[in-house]
Design a protein around this motif. Sequence first.
Motif, PDB file in Angstrom:
ATOM      1  N   PRO A  41       2.999  -6.923  -0.826  1.00  0.00           N
ATOM      2  CA  PRO A  41       4.396  -6.510  -0.755  1.00  0.00           C
ATOM      3  C   PRO A  41       4.855  -6.115   0.648  1.00  0.00           C
ATOM      4  N   LEU A  42       3.921  -5.877   1.538  1.00  0.00           N
ATOM      5  CA  LEU A  42       4.272  -5.372   2.866  1.00  0.00           C
ATOM      6  C   LEU A  42       5.368  -6.138   3.576  1.00  0.00           C
ATOM      7  N   GLN A 375      -0.865  -9.423   7.408  1.00  0.00           N
ATOM      8  CA  GLN A 375      -1.940  -8.736   8.131  1.00  0.00           C
ATOM      9  C   GLN A 375      -1.439  -8.215   9.473  1.00  0.00           C
ATOM     10  N   HIS A 376      -0.560  -8.986  10.123  1.00  0.00           N
ATOM     11  CA  HIS A 376       0.024  -8.514  11.386  1.00  0.00           C
ATOM     12  C   HIS A 376       0.807  -7.239  11.135  1.00  0.00           C
ATOM     13  N   PHE A 378       0.549  -5.158   8.659  1.00  0.00           N
ATOM     14  CA  PHE A 378      -0.311  -4.023   8.302  1.00  0.00           C
ATOM     15  C   PHE A 378      -0.920  -3.402   9.555  1.00  0.00           C
ATOM     16  N   TYR A 379      -1.399  -4.245  10.427  1.00  0.00           N
ATOM     17  CA  TYR A 379      -2.043  -3.730  11.635  1.00  0.00           C
ATOM     18  C   TYR A 379      -1.062  -2.891  12.455  1.00  0.00           C
ATOM     19  N   LEU A 380       0.123  -3.414  12.670  1.00  0.00           N
ATOM     20  CA  LEU A 380       1.106  -2.690  13.488  1.00  0.00           C
ATOM     21  C   LEU A 380       1.565  -1.408  12.795  1.00  0.00           C
ATOM     22  N   MET A 381       1.773  -1.500  11.490  1.00  0.00           N
ATOM     23  CA  MET A 381       2.223  -0.310  10.755  1.00  0.00           C
ATOM     24  C   MET A 381       1.128   0.747  10.684  1.00  0.00           C
ATOM     25  N   ALA A 382      -0.121   0.294  10.627  1.00  0.00           N
ATOM     26  CA  ALA A 382      -1.234   1.250  10.596  1.00  0.00           C
ATOM     27  C   ALA A 382      -1.340   1.995  11.920  1.00  0.00           C
ATOM     28  N   GLY A 384       1.420   3.283  13.141  1.00  0.00           N
ATOM     29  CA  GLY A 384       2.598   4.153  13.122  1.00  0.00           C
ATOM     30  C   GLY A 384       3.910   3.439  13.354  1.00  0.00           C
ATOM     31  N   ILE A 385       3.872   2.123  13.580  1.00  0.00           N
ATOM     32  CA  ILE A 385       5.095   1.398  13.917  1.00  0.00           C
ATOM     33  C   ILE A 385       5.841   1.028  12.623  1.00  0.00           C
ATOM     34  N   PRO A 386       7.099   1.429  12.498  1.00  0.00           N
ATOM     35  CA  PRO A 386       7.844   1.115  11.275  1.00  0.00           C
ATOM     36  C   PRO A 386       8.018  -0.386  11.080  1.00  0.00           C
ATOM     37  N   GLU A 387       8.183  -0.788   9.843  1.00  0.00           N
ATOM     38  CA  GLU A 387       8.213  -2.213   9.502  1.00  0.00           C
ATOM     39  C   GLU A 387       9.223  -3.010  10.325  1.00  0.00           C
ATOM     40  N   VAL A 389      10.583  -2.406  13.192  1.00  0.00           N
ATOM     41  CA  VAL A 389      10.194  -2.473  14.606  1.00  0.00           C
ATOM     42  C   VAL A 389       9.052  -3.478  14.775  1.00  0.00           C
TER      43      VAL A 389
END
Lengths: 428, 265
Positions: A41-42, A375-376, A378-382, A384-387, A389
Amino acid sequence: MTDITTEKARIGAPSAQPFINGFTEEGESLSPLNAAESKAPLAGEAVKRHSHGGGVGIPDSSRAGRLTSYKLADFKPLTGMEEDWRFTPLKRLRGLHTEVLNGAAPSVSVTAPDSVTVETVGRDDRRIGSAAIPEDRVSANAWENFTEATVITVPAEVQVDGEVSVLLTGQGTEASAQHVVIVAEKFSKAVVVLDHQGTAVVSENIEIVVGDGAQLTVISLQEWNDDAVHASSQQAKLGRDAKFKHIVVSLGGDLVRVTPSARFTAPGAEVELFGLYFADAGQHLEQRLFVDHSVPNCKSNVLYKGALQGRNAHTVWVGDVLIRKEAEGTDTYEANRNLVLTDGARADSVPNLEIETGLIAGAGHASATGRFDDQHLFYLMARGIPEEVARRLVVRGFLNEIIQQIKVPAIEERLTDAVERELAATNH
Amino acid sequence: MSTLEIKDLHVSIDTEQGTKEILKGVSLTIRTGETHAIMGPNGSGKSTLASTIAGHPRYNVTSGTITLDGEDVLAMSVDERARAGLFLAMQYPVEVPGVSMTNFLRTAKTAIDGEAPKLRTWTKDVKAAMAQLRIDADFTQRNVNEGFSGGEKKRVEILQLELFKPKFAILDETDSGLDVDALKVVSEGVNRAHAEGNMGTLLITHYTRILRYIKPDFVHVFVDGQVVEEGGPELADRLEEEGYDRYATGAGAATIAAADAAAQA
Ligand SMILES: Nc1ncnc2c1ncn2[C@@H]1O[C@H](COP(=O)(O)OP(=O)(O)OP(=O)(O)O)[C@@H](O)[C@H]1O
Ligand SMILES: [Mg+2]
């Protein structure tokens, strides 16, 4: 971006056979990562459809054999089955292929330093036809119907500071014909920007002459309104040691089809063809380029990048590169990359490399279409970067490679903003 | 002083064959300053635990809780968890084309701190941290993880750990794929971050090798989605000698405990 399909080939010294077998098949296989289209769903559902058409190495479709003529009557009415029209929705051409193109053409307003000559001329001007000859029916239709042409000349040895800006503003939805000739005389240097705006239904022929030792950059911006229909043939003829850089940026319009070509007439010349396109829901953005290596020791480098989002966003990229028998010492590379951001968008990408001599420095092509990957995200959001952005970060980074090529700060800024606006519209 | 508390966590994933339960009741409490090692055989669910804490959407929590200082972590989105102070060094860091390391690091730091770092000190900090981890300066110009070797990716994960300063670091097999020199460099990075005194660490590993450089306070043995044995650093030494064989896959903690009791009798 995870490549769903990739093709890569770099040939140092191929055998003398005219075509490289099997190029179409290469890279058709799905990478394991994407084979099972994950539906996390990300990122929303970003599943893409993609095709690699045939055409590579099919002798019948050799670019060398294509009909060219100034006469509309020489081209048969279009059926949509033609190799070069098979991706184009003819119904949406709004008569560019069938009507007499007598609507008001986009108005032309040129801002240029005094050293540059700008003229409006009639059909009989000797410079008409100096670089181009129509290669399809829509282009021939414009050739038959245009009433006046704009001729921009950069005189010999003149180095133009700043850019020559040509603003073409659409005058409505009546099918029309446009003609522009750009001449960079020998050893001159200039940047010309063709800035297409407003609403138009227009078939356009742009002729570009790059004289011996001249360095010319032509940037064609298509920031049309949503209802515009635009077919643009942009043909360049290069002299000895000429350097030509061509950048196509298609963002706006219902249907935009740009067909740039570069023809070498003497050794030592170089072309770079860049393109950026961003298709929204329902938009059809097509680019078909042709590089004709017919003389020895010339170079060409092609890179087109596209982003797609929304239902029925459709992009087409076809890259025809022909290395004729005489073109020994040719060095060429072409690549197309597409990033599919949402479900329901389609990117067609077809590199056609024809090689008729083994005595070349290099020839290669690559084509990849990927989707914005969970996966990209998820990595960026993990980190702290909001979706939102994260999404922008990826797309901006992807397209920036082309924007950087423009080197006119005001336009780079404008396009960066335009890409941001396109992205803001993604919020689905 | 912070506490990350995992209570009776059950996690399943959707597969083509249907729902599969991977974590079968995991409880674990980590406090600032502590280092916990989770060790277990392949497929025992270690990465699942790590990814679940980070909020990967593939993993469904069917029951149990995760809290950070009492706050419900499971209710947070992935980015919120990171901003709350959780950091996952991934077993397989993802390549993100088109995004330069510089841009990525600055954007992430800005998101985590809620304000942009001061450019001058930030650039200096990044450079210094990279030098200590023996990462070439030109990596900042490259795209995130793109074309990095396995070892380089792991170093870059630890670089982020040092720069982002999380409350809790979850290191998923950061040691795998590293040669001895790289293992030392990476371990030193973790120890530096730890020495600042504001971090708790959950170190997931298959091998005991890394525990020579990073000293755990607690060791948890993970088999088939459960913690089957817990102890101090000495448990790691025992695993080194005996391997995981005595924890027959599928055996629950009770079975092991019974076996141990029988052995002692
Ligand atoms: N997406 C998935 N689809 C199917 N099975 C999965 C998926 N993700 C995890 N699993 C299964 O869940 C179990 C636990 O996997 P996990 O990756 O958490 O193990 P691990 O302890 O980290 O193993 P390793 O030491 O190999 O890293 C395994 O049996 C694995 O096959
Ligand atoms: Mg794992």
